[in-house]
Design a protein around this motif. Sequence first.
Motif, PDB file in Angstrom:
ATOM      1  N   HIS A 137       3.978   0.966   2.631  1.00  0.00           N
ATOM      2  CA  HIS A 137       4.040   2.381   3.025  1.00  0.00           C
ATOM      3  C   HIS A 137       2.806   2.730   3.851  1.00  0.00           C
ATOM      4  CE1 HIS A 137       4.374   6.676   2.980  1.00  0.00           C
ATOM      5  NE2 HIS A 137       3.466   6.875   2.061  1.00  0.00           N
TER       6      HIS A 137
ATOM      7  N   HIS B 293       3.798   0.038  -2.256  1.00  0.00           N
ATOM      8  CA  HIS B 293       4.151   1.188  -3.096  1.00  0.00           C
ATOM      9  C   HIS B 293       4.523   0.786  -4.514  1.00  0.00           C
ATOM     10  CE1 HIS B 293       5.158   5.392  -3.790  1.00  0.00           C
ATOM     11  NE2 HIS B 293       4.716   5.665  -2.579  1.00  0.00           N
TER      12      HIS B 293
ATOM     13  N   TRP C 243       9.457  13.284  -0.572  1.00  0.00           N
ATOM     14  CA  TRP C 243       9.099  13.663  -1.940  1.00  0.00           C
ATOM     15  C   TRP C 243       7.601  13.796  -2.055  1.00  0.00           C
ATOM     16  CZ3 TRP C 243       7.674   9.568  -5.803  1.00  0.00           C
ATOM     17  CH2 TRP C 243       7.521   8.302  -5.219  1.00  0.00           C
TER      18      TRP C 243
ATOM     19  N   HIS D 159       0.122  13.768  -3.160  1.00  0.00           N
ATOM     20  CA  HIS D 159       0.455  13.231  -1.832  1.00  0.00           C
ATOM     21  C   HIS D 159       1.854  13.694  -1.454  1.00  0.00           C
ATOM     22  CE1 HIS D 159       1.266  10.510   1.443  1.00  0.00           C
ATOM     23  NE2 HIS D 159       2.063   9.735   0.751  1.00  0.00           N
TER      24      HIS D 159
ATOM     25  N   HIS E 206       0.667   5.854   5.517  1.00  0.00           N
ATOM     26  CA  HIS E 206       0.468   7.312   5.521  1.00  0.00           C
ATOM     27  C   HIS E 206       0.271   7.808   6.961  1.00  0.00           C
ATOM     28  CE1 HIS E 206      -0.793   8.089   1.090  1.00  0.00           C
ATOM     29  NE2 HIS E 206      -0.062   6.983   1.146  1.00  0.00           N
TER      30      HIS E 206
ATOM     31  N   HIS F 292      -1.321  10.901  -6.521  1.00  0.00           N
ATOM     32  CA  HIS F 292      -1.830   9.680  -5.880  1.00  0.00           C
ATOM     33  C   HIS F 292      -3.167   9.334  -6.512  1.00  0.00           C
ATOM     34  CE1 HIS F 292      -2.049   6.593  -2.825  1.00  0.00           C
ATOM     35  NE2 HIS F 292      -1.007   7.083  -2.188  1.00  0.00           N
TER      36      HIS F 292
ATOM     37  N   HIS G 224       4.623  12.550   0.346  1.00  0.00           N
ATOM     38  CA  HIS G 224       5.023  11.235   0.828  1.00  0.00           C
ATOM     39  C   HIS G 224       5.947  11.324   2.045  1.00  0.00           C
ATOM     40  CE1 HIS G 224       6.225   6.912   0.110  1.00  0.00           C
ATOM     41  NE2 HIS G 224       7.124   7.340   0.970  1.00  0.00           N
TER      42      HIS G 224
ATOM     43  N   HIS H 160       4.160  13.228  -4.844  1.00  0.00           N
ATOM     44  CA  HIS H 160       3.779  12.577  -6.101  1.00  0.00           C
ATOM     45  C   HIS H 160       2.266  12.534  -6.235  1.00  0.00           C
ATOM     46  CE1 HIS H 160       2.681   8.745  -4.083  1.00  0.00           C
ATOM     47  NE2 HIS H 160       3.812   8.835  -3.384  1.00  0.00           N
TER      48      HIS H 160
ATOM     49  N   HIS I 146      -0.326   0.765   2.128  1.00  0.00           N
ATOM     50  CA  HIS I 146      -0.399   0.038   0.853  1.00  0.00           C
ATOM     51  C   HIS I 146       0.978  -0.340   0.352  1.00  0.00           C
ATOM     52  CE1 HIS I 146       1.027   3.490  -1.599  1.00  0.00           C
ATOM     53  NE2 HIS I 146       0.341   4.254  -0.755  1.00  0.00           N
TER      54      HIS I 146
HETATM   55 CU1  C2O Z   1       4.112   7.527  -1.806  1.00  0.00          CU
HETATM   56 CU2  C2O Z   1       0.357   6.301  -0.759  1.00  0.00          CU
HETATM   57  O1  C2O Z   1       2.252   6.912  -1.355  1.00  0.00           O
END
Ligand code: C2O
Length: 581
Positions: free
Chosen positions: A485, A546, A136, A93, A487, A140, A95, A138, A544
Amino acid sequence: MESLNSIFATTRCSLLVLALWFLFVSALHCFAADAKTQHHEFVVQATPVKRLCKTHNTITVNGQFPGPTLEANNGDTLVVKVTNKARYNVTIHWHGIRQFRTGWADGPEFVTQCPIRPGGSYTYRFTIEGQEGTLWWHAHSSWLRATVYGALIIRPREGDSYPFTKPKRETPILLGEWWDSNPIDVLRQSIRTGAAPNVSDAYTINGQPGDLYNCSSKDTVIVPIDSGETNLLRVINSALNQPLFFKIANHKLTVVGADASYTKPFTTSVLMLSPGQTTDVLITGDQPPSHYYIAARAYVSTQNAPFDNTTTTAILEYKSAPCPSKKGVSIKPVMPTLPAFNDTATVTAFSKSFKSLNKVVVPTEIDENLFFTIGLGLNNCPKNFRSRRCQGPNGTRFTSSMNNVSFVFPNNLSILQAYKQGIPGVFTTDFPANPPLKFDYTGNVSRSLFQPVRGTKCYKLRYGSRVQIVLQDTSIVTPENHPIHLHGYDFYIIAEGFGNFNPNTDTKKFNLVDPPMRNTVAVPTNGWAVIRFIADNPGAWIMHCHLDVHISWGLAMVFLVDNGVGEMQTIEPPPADLPIC
Ligand code: C2O
């Protein structure tokens, strides 16, 4: 005659001005058109990594821990081919990246794609549009992001500059969390038992725990600075489950950005970042040349929950500082005094300091007025149920929810695929706009309200709708500061407070002039936050907590945003190599 001459002169002059203007504009255009396409390869693989005296077979990207730093300019297109050579399913993902029309590249497992299976690969393609600062990337998928993460730096377009003094150096500072056992096993055990997972054994700065832990001092990270210079630190909280205080001995920090949006500069001695959040700060070498500790440790907003109470450090080193190896020179760096673990007052003051750099346009008419409770819960175990599986408080299992729905991820198709291809049975669209029951959210909640329902519930948004969400913490099991967070979007945080949100009095506190724009809001413990955004990006977007432990328990929901009118308001077709389940 004279006047004719002067007309000629004026004409010649305007022609010259016109020509210069033309040159100037085309030069500008050249710079602006300079957006690049960058290609990268990420190989997800097991790599031996030694920390806290022990070597682990750690899942990394390209054998690096933390993973590679991506550096881009606003406007660039990134093409990242991810090959999975590990033994777990994985997705990546990006972010905070808006992913306009490219929702297929967002990454959350079973939301926008099926996972990349061991041996498989997938190429993520997306363009950075109008974002500058620090983000960043990461994993997921499960708890892989404990070690699969890295910085994503976005500089202004070539020819543009920062809205602050150009820093001499720039250093990414990734705060992380380290377990002395395999993080995937830590998660699996907690899912098996229903108990809270073990807390971490160390925090890290750029992958290293630092001097205060066993077997760690020789690898402590050094951050260089020179007397008189001003540097930019790009601080990222990539820890799995822990909001962190961050401080540098004897130095003030000037915050200039957060989550890839610029802020009005303000000066502070301490930062608090929740997992998912980034903060860009300027630091000036204005202290006697020496060594100063950079330190981070937990901000704990819960009541009676175990936590990792250790402190990670790196060293801010003046280039002209006396050499540590010289005899008789004290080498012990100066240690900052960090806030108490439960210092919520410091967190509130810090969070209230954030304002957008410029005036912004916040939607004032609202089409979707949503109220979501967020918090923990406990599932009761049926009589005769094997008690090994019910090791939560009083023989229960931990859970968590939004509006009393504990989110269940699909396991045979992604929500975005099912949505776009009209495949039934994968999700429902009945996520409630309000809590099913009104109660005193932050008071003494009746035990009968501790158990949520389970479901893959989504909420539909028409393209372009103006959305407000009140995020309301509950005191079920324990109140807690939850980093929420979203998206696919940045949102304005227009107000925050404690207790239950009260529309009659709290609406007056809304900042509609210069609220901060972020992708992750740390909702105050036993309190609330109000966010606004315009649903101008079609797709399936997960929102969601984090804290990974809470996603695992279901603290999530998904927005389905319709296409608008025409190609530019329509999600692109799925890439041909989109992994299948
Ligand atoms: Cu940094 Cu759904 O995440």
